[in-house]
Enzyme design. Structure first.
Site, PDB file in Angstrom:
ATOM      1  N   CYS A   1       0.852  -1.186   0.000  1.00  0.00           N
ATOM      2  CA  CYS A   1       0.000   0.000   0.000  1.00  0.00           C
ATOM      3  C   CYS A   1       0.891   1.240   0.000  1.00  0.00           C
ATOM      4  O   CYS A   1       1.877   1.288   0.735  1.00  0.00           O
ATOM      5  CB  CYS A   1      -0.872  -0.023   1.256  1.00  0.00           C
TER       6      CYS A   1
ATOM      7  N   HIS B   1      -9.395  -3.827  -1.512  1.00  0.00           N
ATOM      8  CA  HIS B   1      -8.344  -3.082  -0.793  1.00  0.00           C
ATOM      9  C   HIS B   1      -8.711  -1.594  -0.694  1.00  0.00           C
ATOM     10  O   HIS B   1      -8.619  -0.988   0.373  1.00  0.00           O
ATOM     11  CB  HIS B   1      -7.010  -3.279  -1.530  1.00  0.00           C
ATOM     12  N   GLU B   2      -9.141  -1.008  -1.818  1.00  0.00           N
ATOM     13  CA  GLU B   2      -9.421   0.435  -1.836  1.00  0.00           C
ATOM     14  C   GLU B   2     -10.682   0.774  -1.038  1.00  0.00           C
ATOM     15  O   GLU B   2     -10.728   1.799  -0.350  1.00  0.00           O
ATOM     16  CB  GLU B   2      -9.546   0.962  -3.269  1.00  0.00           C
TER      17      GLU B   2
ATOM     18  N   HIS C   1     -10.054   1.088   2.524  1.00  0.00           N
ATOM     19  CA  HIS C   1      -9.525   2.407   2.904  1.00  0.00           C
ATOM     20  C   HIS C   1     -10.658   3.374   3.272  1.00  0.00           C
ATOM     21  O   HIS C   1     -10.507   4.204   4.165  1.00  0.00           O
ATOM     22  CB  HIS C   1      -8.732   3.038   1.747  1.00  0.00           C
TER      23      HIS C   1
END
Ligand code: CO
Length: 166
Positions: free
Chosen positions: A88, A130-131, A134
Site C-alpha cells: 500500500c 483493498h481500496e 480504505h
C-alpha cells in the site's frame, strides 16, 4: 498535480469516509489522484490516502475500464477466496499476504455520473476490496495472514519511528 500521500500511522487513514454528494466538485481531485497513483507505481488509490476522507477511489486503467469510482459498494457473490501479497502506498515498504474474495458485485458511479452495476473478478476485484477498505478506515495490514504478521509488524515499527510530515 502530484499529491502528498498520507502515511501510516496517520489517524485519518483510520476514519470512515463520507459519501460524495457532487461529482463536479471532485473531478479535479480524481484526476490528481490518478496522476499521483501512476507516478508512485500504484494500481489503485483511495481519497483518504491523499487526506480527503470521501468515498472516491481510482484504479489503474490496466485493470478497470472505469478509472474513477464514486461511492463504490461491493457485495460478495460466493465464498471463493484466494491469497496474494499486497502492499500500500500509505504503508511503504511493507508487504504481506491477504486473503480476499475472488468475485464481488460492484455498485458505483463513474466520474461521468453513470451507474455501474456489475460483477468483477480477478485482480480488479482484489484492488476494489483493498481500496474500499480504505474508505472504511481499514488497511491491508489488518487482514494480513498470521504467517506474515511478524514481518509486517517489524515493518510497521520502523514506519512509526519515521516522522510523518503530512
Ligand atoms: Co492501500
Amino acid at each position: 498535480m502530484i499529491l502528498e500521500i498520507v502515511k501510516y500511522p496517520a489517524k485519518s487513514l483510520r476514519e470512515k469516509s463520507s459519501p460524495v454528494n457532487n461529482i463536479d466538485d471532485i473531478k479535479e481531485l480524481a484526476s490528481n489522484m490518478y496522476e499521483t497513483m501512476l507516478k508512485k507505481d500504484g494500481v489503485g488509490l483511495a481519497a483518504p490516502q491523499v487526506g480527503q476522507n470521501i468515498r472516491l477511489i481510482v484504479i489503474n486503467k490496466e485493470y478497470s475500464e472505469d478509472w474513477a469510482l464514486v461511492n463504490p459498494e461491493i457485495s460478495f457473490i460466493d465464498d471463493e477466496q484466494d491469497v496474494l501479497q499486497e502492499g500500500c502506498l500509505s504503508v511503504p515498504g511493507v508487504y504481506g499476504r491477504v486473503k480476499r474474495y475472488k468475485r464481488v458485485f460492484l455498485k458505483a458511479l463513474t466520474i461521468d455520473n453513470k451507474v455501474i452495476e456489475k460483477s468483477v473478478e480477478g485482480f480488479f476485484a482484489r484492488i476494489l476490496q483493498h481500496e474500499i477498505d480504505h474508505l472504511n478506515g481499514i488497511l491491508f495490514i489488518d487482514k494480513v495472514l498470521p504467517i506474515d504478521k511478524k514481518k509486517v509488524n517489524e515493518g510497521l515499527k520502523e514506519l512509526k519511528e519515521i516522522k510523518v510530515d503530512v
